[in-house]
Design a protein around this motif. Sequence first.
Motif, PDB file in Angstrom:
ATOM      1  N   THR A 260       1.968  -1.899  43.018  1.00  0.00           N
ATOM      2  CA  THR A 260       0.744  -2.321  42.338  1.00  0.00           C
ATOM      3  C   THR A 260       0.209  -3.644  42.868  1.00  0.00           C
ATOM      4  N   GLU A 261       1.045  -4.380  43.570  1.00  0.00           N
ATOM      5  CA  GLU A 261       0.664  -5.731  44.000  1.00  0.00           C
ATOM      6  C   GLU A 261      -0.024  -5.775  45.364  1.00  0.00           C
ATOM      7  N   VAL A 262       0.182  -4.751  46.165  1.00  0.00           N
ATOM      8  CA  VAL A 262      -0.315  -4.808  47.541  1.00  0.00           C
ATOM      9  C   VAL A 262      -1.843  -4.848  47.543  1.00  0.00           C
ATOM     10  N   PRO A 263      -2.445  -5.497  48.537  1.00  0.00           N
ATOM     11  CA  PRO A 263      -3.907  -5.621  48.592  1.00  0.00           C
ATOM     12  C   PRO A 263      -4.604  -4.269  48.668  1.00  0.00           C
ATOM     13  N   ASN A 264      -5.855  -4.257  48.242  1.00  0.00           N
ATOM     14  CA  ASN A 264      -6.624  -3.017  48.215  1.00  0.00           C
ATOM     15  C   ASN A 264      -6.808  -2.401  49.595  1.00  0.00           C
ATOM     16  N   GLY A 265      -7.019  -3.236  50.597  1.00  0.00           N
ATOM     17  CA  GLY A 265      -7.358  -2.684  51.905  1.00  0.00           C
ATOM     18  C   GLY A 265      -8.716  -2.011  51.844  1.00  0.00           C
ATOM     19  N   ASP A 266      -8.901  -0.943  52.615  1.00  0.00           N
ATOM     20  CA  ASP A 266     -10.179  -0.231  52.544  1.00  0.00           C
ATOM     21  C   ASP A 266     -10.164   0.745  51.362  1.00  0.00           C
ATOM     22  N   PHE A 267     -11.270   1.426  51.156  1.00  0.00           N
ATOM     23  CA  PHE A 267     -11.399   2.349  50.025  1.00  0.00           C
ATOM     24  C   PHE A 267     -10.331   3.440  50.067  1.00  0.00           C
ATOM     25  N   GLY A 268     -10.033   3.928  51.265  1.00  0.00           N
ATOM     26  CA  GLY A 268      -9.022   4.964  51.404  1.00  0.00           C
ATOM     27  C   GLY A 268      -7.649   4.494  50.975  1.00  0.00           C
ATOM     28  N   ARG A 269      -7.259   3.287  51.362  1.00  0.00           N
ATOM     29  CA  ARG A 269      -5.947   2.773  50.971  1.00  0.00           C
ATOM     30  C   ARG A 269      -5.889   2.575  49.461  1.00  0.00           C
ATOM     31  N   THR A 270      -6.972   2.081  48.875  1.00  0.00           N
ATOM     32  CA  THR A 270      -6.996   1.895  47.428  1.00  0.00           C
ATOM     33  C   THR A 270      -6.754   3.206  46.698  1.00  0.00           C
ATOM     34  N   LEU A 271      -7.420   4.262  47.132  1.00  0.00           N
ATOM     35  CA  LEU A 271      -7.256   5.555  46.462  1.00  0.00           C
ATOM     36  C   LEU A 271      -5.915   6.194  46.771  1.00  0.00           C
ATOM     37  N   MET A 272      -5.360   5.947  47.953  1.00  0.00           N
ATOM     38  CA  MET A 272      -4.020   6.454  48.247  1.00  0.00           C
ATOM     39  C   MET A 272      -2.999   5.748  47.357  1.00  0.00           C
ATOM     40  N   ARG A 273      -3.127   4.446  47.219  1.00  0.00           N
ATOM     41  CA  ARG A 273      -2.225   3.708  46.320  1.00  0.00           C
ATOM     42  C   ARG A 273      -2.365   4.220  44.892  1.00  0.00           C
ATOM     43  N   GLN A 274      -3.607   4.448  44.477  1.00  0.00           N
ATOM     44  CA  GLN A 274      -3.839   4.942  43.125  1.00  0.00           C
ATOM     45  C   GLN A 274      -3.191   6.306  42.926  1.00  0.00           C
ATOM     46  N   PHE A 275      -3.334   7.168  43.909  1.00  0.00           N
ATOM     47  CA  PHE A 275      -2.738   8.500  43.811  1.00  0.00           C
ATOM     48  C   PHE A 275      -1.215   8.430  43.734  1.00  0.00           C
ATOM     49  N   LEU A 276      -0.598   7.633  44.596  1.00  0.00           N
ATOM     50  CA  LEU A 276       0.855   7.531  44.595  1.00  0.00           C
ATOM     51  C   LEU A 276       1.368   6.981  43.269  1.00  0.00           C
ATOM     52  N   PHE A 277       0.631   6.033  42.685  1.00  0.00           N
ATOM     53  CA  PHE A 277       1.021   5.505  41.377  1.00  0.00           C
ATOM     54  C   PHE A 277       0.719   6.514  40.279  1.00  0.00           C
ATOM     55  N   ASP A 278      -0.466   7.125  40.315  1.00  0.00           N
ATOM     56  CA  ASP A 278      -0.851   8.088  39.281  1.00  0.00           C
ATOM     57  C   ASP A 278       0.131   9.251  39.192  1.00  0.00           C
ATOM     58  N   ALA A 279       0.589   9.730  40.351  1.00  0.00           N
ATOM     59  CA  ALA A 279       1.524  10.859  40.359  1.00  0.00           C
ATOM     60  C   ALA A 279       2.804  10.483  39.616  1.00  0.00           C
ATOM     61  N   TRP A 280       3.331   9.293  39.910  1.00  0.00           N
ATOM     62  CA  TRP A 280       4.523   8.816  39.189  1.00  0.00           C
ATOM     63  C   TRP A 280       4.208   8.582  37.715  1.00  0.00           C
ATOM     64  N   HIS A 281       3.084   7.944  37.456  1.00  0.00           N
ATOM     65  CA  HIS A 281       2.706   7.564  36.100  1.00  0.00           C
ATOM     66  C   HIS A 281       2.580   8.791  35.202  1.00  0.00           C
ATOM     67  N   SER A 282       1.955   9.838  35.723  1.00  0.00           N
ATOM     68  CA  SER A 282       1.741  11.044  34.916  1.00  0.00           C
ATOM     69  C   SER A 282       3.062  11.716  34.568  1.00  0.00           C
ATOM     70  N   ILE A 283       3.977  11.767  35.524  1.00  0.00           N
ATOM     71  CA  ILE A 283       5.285  12.384  35.281  1.00  0.00           C
ATOM     72  C   ILE A 283       6.093  11.546  34.294  1.00  0.00           C
ATOM     73  N   TYR A 284       6.095  10.241  34.487  1.00  0.00           N
ATOM     74  CA  TYR A 284       6.884   9.341  33.640  1.00  0.00           C
ATOM     75  C   TYR A 284       6.369   9.353  32.202  1.00  0.00           C
ATOM     76  N   LEU A 285       5.051   9.271  32.043  1.00  0.00           N
ATOM     77  CA  LEU A 285       4.482   9.307  30.699  1.00  0.00           C
ATOM     78  C   LEU A 285       4.779  10.633  30.015  1.00  0.00           C
ATOM     79  N   GLY A 286       4.798  11.705  30.790  1.00  0.00           N
ATOM     80  CA  GLY A 286       5.138  13.002  30.221  1.00  0.00           C
ATOM     81  C   GLY A 286       6.525  13.005  29.602  1.00  0.00           C
ATOM     82  N   ARG A 287       7.463  12.318  30.221  1.00  0.00           N
ATOM     83  CA  ARG A 287       8.809  12.213  29.672  1.00  0.00           C
ATOM     84  C   ARG A 287       8.830  11.290  28.447  1.00  0.00           C
ATOM     85  N   LEU A 288       8.013  10.248  28.494  1.00  0.00           N
ATOM     86  CA  LEU A 288       7.995   9.306  27.380  1.00  0.00           C
ATOM     87  C   LEU A 288       7.399   9.906  26.108  1.00  0.00           C
ATOM     88  N   LEU A 289       6.682  11.010  26.236  1.00  0.00           N
ATOM     89  CA  LEU A 289       6.154  11.680  25.051  1.00  0.00           C
ATOM     90  C   LEU A 289       7.280  12.113  24.120  1.00  0.00           C
TER      91      LEU A 289
END
Length: 258
Positions: free
Chosen positions: A92-121
């Motif tokens: 989460t700390e790494v710089p945004n870079g270009d638009f593509g890197r920002t969305l790739m970072r978001q995707f990699l985090f979102d994929a983990w986040h969605s799975i983890y939150l599903g377990r926390l339910l």
Amino acid sequence: MSTAVTSGDDALFEFLCRMGDSTLVLGHRVSEWCGHAPVLEEDIALANTALDLIGQTQLWLGLAGEVEGKGRDADKLAFLRDGWDFRSALLTEVPNGDFGRTLMRQFLFDAWHSIYLGRLLKSSDKRVADIAEKASKEVSYHLERSADTVVALGDGTEESHARMADALAYLWPYVGELFAGDAVDAAMVEAGVAPDPASLREEYDALVGRILEEATLALPEGRFAHKGGRDGRMHTEHLGHILTQMQWLQRAYPGCTW
């Protein structure tokens, strides 16, 4: 920085800070695109994502303050802690870079986040489960959007494909930390509050691999992982700059209200 756990409340506080600090730092990162995104629609979408993440932060850190019992609310935990007290994932700390890197970072985090939150339910702590229920609705949209954008750019032009491949190569070494467990995670597993992070890796790789295949990008084979953010041992050099921007008003005018 020691990661020894002395009580259940100590471990729960650490866990809640890990959740809240990661959404706080990523929310701040994403907010940096406000007014700078490639098109107006993306500008609005990124701003909304940032607002969702900051809203989740308020819930996680608000509960952390209650568990700690020292009179610190979400604002105090966000704005009056120093870098070594943060528990944000390095991704989460790494710089945004270009638009593509920002969305790739978001995707990699979102994929983990969605799975983890599903377990926390199914958390044994109803307060945690309630936060996860609210956050998971937002994160399902985050994942859908970031995945679609990764596919569109990865399977787009020659340049967009190359940029997404570079972004994936740069970000992948930060992914492994999300699945590295320690004493805090063990305590949360034992209490039924949260899952063992390592148990989510297979599902994560399958989800990410499926999207990357659509994007004509290859799932990296290496498992090397930068670590230290979630337990506070070692953050990236970027966190200090983030906190300088994010905390300066509270630090300049401590205790001020409007």
